[in-house]
Structures are given as C-alpha cells and as structure tokens.
Design an enzyme around this catalytic site. Structure first.
Site, mmCIF file in Angstrom:
data_model
loop_
_atom_site.group_PDB
_atom_site.id
_atom_site.type_symbol
_atom_site.label_atom_id
_atom_site.label_comp_id
_atom_site.label_asym_id
_atom_site.label_seq_id
_atom_site.Cartn_x
_atom_site.Cartn_y
_atom_site.Cartn_z
ATOM 1 N N LYS A 71 2.313 -38.405 28.098
ATOM 2 C CA LYS A 71 3.347 -39.732 28.472
ATOM 3 C C LYS A 71 2.537 -40.166 30.114
ATOM 4 C CE LYS A 71 5.938 -36.395 28.270
ATOM 5 N NZ LYS A 71 5.696 -35.295 27.140
ATOM 6 N N THR A 72 2.717 -39.425 30.901
ATOM 7 C CA THR A 72 1.749 -39.909 31.867
ATOM 8 C C THR A 72 0.264 -41.113 32.143
ATOM 9 O OG1 THR A 72 2.669 -38.108 33.234
ATOM 10 C CG2 THR A 72 1.071 -39.203 34.037
ATOM 11 N N THR A 165 10.601 -34.742 28.426
ATOM 12 C CA THR A 165 10.936 -33.872 27.554
ATOM 13 C C THR A 165 11.479 -33.292 26.743
ATOM 14 O OG1 THR A 165 10.969 -32.083 28.588
ATOM 15 C CG2 THR A 165 8.556 -32.636 28.232
ATOM 16 N N ARG A 224 -3.525 -31.774 26.060
ATOM 17 C CA ARG A 224 -4.048 -31.010 27.227
ATOM 18 C C ARG A 224 -4.220 -29.371 27.223
ATOM 19 N NH1 ARG A 224 0.987 -31.155 30.688
ATOM 20 N NH2 ARG A 224 0.330 -32.922 31.842
HETATM 21 P P1 ADP Z 1 2.236 -35.354 29.389
HETATM 22 O O1 ADP Z 1 2.751 -36.812 30.803
HETATM 23 O O2 ADP Z 1 2.602 -35.649 27.995
HETATM 24 O O3 ADP Z 1 2.378 -34.213 30.095
HETATM 25 P P2 ADP Z 1 -0.545 -36.103 30.561
HETATM 26 O O4 ADP Z 1 -0.514 -37.436 29.824
HETATM 27 O O5 ADP Z 1 -0.335 -35.590 31.885
HETATM 28 O O6 ADP Z 1 0.723 -35.848 29.081
HETATM 29 O O7 ADP Z 1 -2.066 -35.501 29.874
HETATM 30 C C1 ADP Z 1 -2.178 -34.751 29.373
HETATM 31 C C2 ADP Z 1 -3.619 -34.284 29.414
HETATM 32 O O8 ADP Z 1 -3.803 -34.622 28.262
HETATM 33 C C3 ADP Z 1 -4.526 -35.729 30.390
HETATM 34 O O9 ADP Z 1 -5.338 -35.028 30.747
HETATM 35 C C4 ADP Z 1 -4.567 -36.634 29.438
HETATM 36 O O10 ADP Z 1 -6.416 -37.260 29.777
HETATM 37 C C5 ADP Z 1 -5.438 -35.979 28.577
HETATM 38 N N1 ADP Z 1 -4.783 -36.666 27.396
HETATM 39 C C6 ADP Z 1 -3.474 -37.010 26.805
HETATM 40 N N2 ADP Z 1 -3.559 -37.503 26.117
HETATM 41 C C7 ADP Z 1 -4.277 -38.079 25.771
HETATM 42 C C8 ADP Z 1 -5.574 -39.091 24.997
HETATM 43 N N3 ADP Z 1 -4.300 -39.387 23.244
HETATM 44 N N4 ADP Z 1 -6.434 -39.599 24.791
HETATM 45 C C9 ADP Z 1 -7.783 -38.287 26.112
HETATM 46 N N5 ADP Z 1 -6.687 -37.551 26.280
HETATM 47 C C10 ADP Z 1 -5.545 -37.425 26.652
#
Ligand code: ADP
Length: 364
Positions: A71-72, A165, A224
C-alpha cells in the site's frame, strides 16, 4: 498496529526496523515495475492518465488489505507517476486537529498526503479532514472564549491516499470521501517469485529460480514477508553454503526458521491448535483465542487471520472463528465426529453448535 507479539516472527507482514532501512531500496518506483495486483494497477493507470489529461489533482484514494502487500509502495508509485511530492504520515501520528492543519496548509497543489492506518485518526482530526477533502477548505477556530472566531482557509487541491488494514473500522463519512477504493489481495506465487528475483538482484545475491520458488512458497503471498525471508536465506547461504541461493539451500534455511511448507510459523500453529484443542474447533471469538495463548487479538486479526482465511483453514462466522477440516489435516490432528458432519473436505458442513464461546464481530 499493535505488533508486540508478532515482532519476532520472520513471516510477520508487519513492518520491522530492519525493513525500514531497506524499503527505499526495494520499492518499485513506477507502475510498470510494480509486480502483481494487475487489476488494481490497470484501474490506477486509468485514474492517473485521466487526471493528467485533465491536468487536475488525483481523486482521493484508499488502499485496503493486509499489511505488507504494497500500500505504501503504491502511494509512492502514484506520486512518481503524477510527478508530485508525497508526504507520509499515519493516523495515530496526527494527534490534534492543529497537527493536521499544519500539514495541510503546507501542501502544494497536486501534492499527495499519505495517511497510513487511516482508521486510527481521532474524531476531531477526522472532522477537520471532511471539508478539507471535499471542498479543500480548512475550518479553524482562532482565539479562545467569547472572542473566538471561526475562520475558513482555502487549501490547494491536494490528494489524500489512505491505507488501512481494517476497512470495517473506517467511519462511513471518511470512507465516503475517498473517490477510489482499492482492495489489495495476497499475491500469486509467480508474482512473489518475480519479487524475490528482483530483490535478490538488488541485494546482489546469486539465486537460482528454484530458490526463489521455495522462498515464494512460504511467503504467504506477501511481498514484505518474501523480502524478509530472502534476507534470512541470504544470511544462511553466506554462512553455511557458498553464498548462492538454490532450491536446496533455501529449503534448509527455511526449515531452520521453522516456517512450514505453507508459510505457517509457530504463532499460526498455536492459534489453530488453540481453536481446535481448547475450543473444540470453534466457533470462538478472537479475544478469547488471544487470551488463551497470551497474544494480542489485534495481532491475530491483522497478521494471522487473513492468511489462515485465505488458505481455507479458518472460517469466519457471526459467532466466531472455526477451524476447517483442512486445518486439522495440516496439523495432523484427528477430525472429531462432531466437527465433521457428512463428507470430508467440506467446511460448510460444519456443525456450528457445541461451543459456548462468545462470537465477536465479523469484520467487513
Ligand atoms: P504496506 O504499506 O501494504 O504494509 P509496503 O508498501 O510497505 O506494504 O510494502 C512492503 C515491502 O514489500 C516493501 O519493501 C516494498 O518494497 C515491497 N513490495 C510491496 N509490493 C511490492 C511489489 N508489488 N513489487 C515489489 N516489491 C513490493
């Protein structure tokens, strides 16, 4: 999110400090580099293209789904694609209405404000946000007592990207102010494999595709988790093997971490065992499960439950959670007669009676 219990888990999708350091490095920058979530990406691409075509700021966007799915990352990607600045904050970090006012008055037209855990914004802050999101105005009170005056400030047209979430915990008025709502799902095996291969090349660790397959298989469809397991496997091969991740070395490393074939770890197994052994298979409320194994119910809800539901190991009913026959089989536990009525492999044939556990709210 309360992450006390899950902080030691290798497979926890919740963020750890170590992840923070590497996130910047690992994050895809553009939509084309972002693997998986194809439908979401297609929708997002149209939203971005249309806003650019009209030379307008993007509509407010809400991403929802389990932690660690990107998401981030997507919020950053959107900012890059729109060529605008992004500011990052989180619901619990904006304590007072004044904090939000300070952030909003510093935004420029088109800028993005990313609010993680947007369901945790306080009431007073949310109320400031409604007119800000809808009409780009800020209603503030200047002065105190009888002399206090309401002042309305105009804001530049900005975009809020919210992430949560727990969609069910978002208030209806806030939810209604997001023009685009996107649900993020667990990733397919091949998408996670691609993410692992890409991560390995960024970390400059040699990897065979079979190694990526093994890591991906146990990553619970979560980037992640996949990237974290990749780093642990890298440690293992550096110390115990010749530094190369192969199918064999990956399996050896993952076994040592006690992560099973499906990516379940000790906490997942304890939750399932508690439901089965202490509560006759359910239905049982999350709080009761949490109390019985001394874990936070928030952790179980955010981190454990979504993946067990996805695997079909848990069923969520109005009266609580139930273990399905798949869960019994995975843990090698005998299926009691009162749980399975009729044919095996059909969770819907569960007999829901036989437990006096409280049923807690079913989310979403
Ligand atoms: P959330 O905000 O949903 O908790 P994040 O955006 O922080 O998740 O992503 C978690 C990790 O996974 C980060 O290190 C990100 O670089 C990696 N990541 C997430 N989605 C992808 C994707 N589609 N391709 C490559 N890396 C990803």
């Amino acid at each position: 999110m309360n992450d006390k219990a899950s902080s030691n888990r290798h497979i926890s999708p919740a963020k750890k400090r170590e992840d923070g350091r590497l996130d910047g490095l690992m994050r895809p920058q553009q939509l084309a580099e972002f693997t998986g979530q194809e439908r979401l990406k297609a929708n997002l691409a149209i939203l971005i293209e249309a806003a650019k075509g009209r030379q307008e700021p993007l509509d407010h966007i809400l991403f929802h789904g389990p932690p660690g799915l990107g998401k981030t990352t997507l919020a950053h990607v959107v900012a890059n694609e729109m060529n605008v600045n992004i500011r990052i904050t989180a619901g619990p970090a904006i304590e007072r209405a004044g904090d939000l006012a300070a952030i909003l008055t510093n935004m420029r037209a088109g800028d993005i404000l990313f609010i993680d855990e947007v369901h945790r914004l306080g009431r007073a802050v949310e109320e400031i946000l409604y007119p800000a999101m809808e009409d780009f105005v800020l209603d503030i009170v200047v002065g105190k007592g009888p002399g206090a005056k309401n002042v309305r400030l105009k804001l530049p047209k900005f975009t809020i990207i919210g992430a949560t979430t727990r969609l069910a915990l978002l208030t209806a008025p806030l939810r209604a102010r997001f023009g685009a709502l996107y649900r993020m799902d667990f990733y397919e095996q091949d998408a996670i494999e691609t993410i692992v291969m890409r991560g390995a090349s960024i970390l400059q660790v040699p990897i065979e595709p079979t190694g990526a397959t093994e890591i991906a298989r146990r990553s619970r469809g979560t980037p992640r988790v996949a990237l974290r397991l990749l780093r642990r496997v890298r440690d293992f091969v550096e110390v115990r093997a010749q530094g190369e991740i192969t199918g064999e070395t990956a399996v050896a490393a993952l076994n040592l971490l006690e992560i099973d074939q499906l990516g379940l770890d000790d906490l997942d197994r304890r939750v399932l065992r508690a439901i089965i052994e202490k509560f006759g298979g359910g239905p049982v409320g999350l709080d009761t499960i949490g109390a019985s194994i001394s874990e936070e119910s928030d952790t179980i809800m955010d981190v454990v439950e979504p993946y067990l539901l996805q695997l079909g190991f848990l069923e969520r009913t109005a009266r609580g959670r139930m273990a399905t026959p798949h869960a019994y089989r995975h843990l090698n536990l005998p299926l009691p007669q009162h749980v399975l009525v009729g044919k095996p492999n059909q969770p819907s044939l569960f007999n829901a009676s036989g437990s006096d556990a409280e049923g807690d709210e079913v989310e979403e």
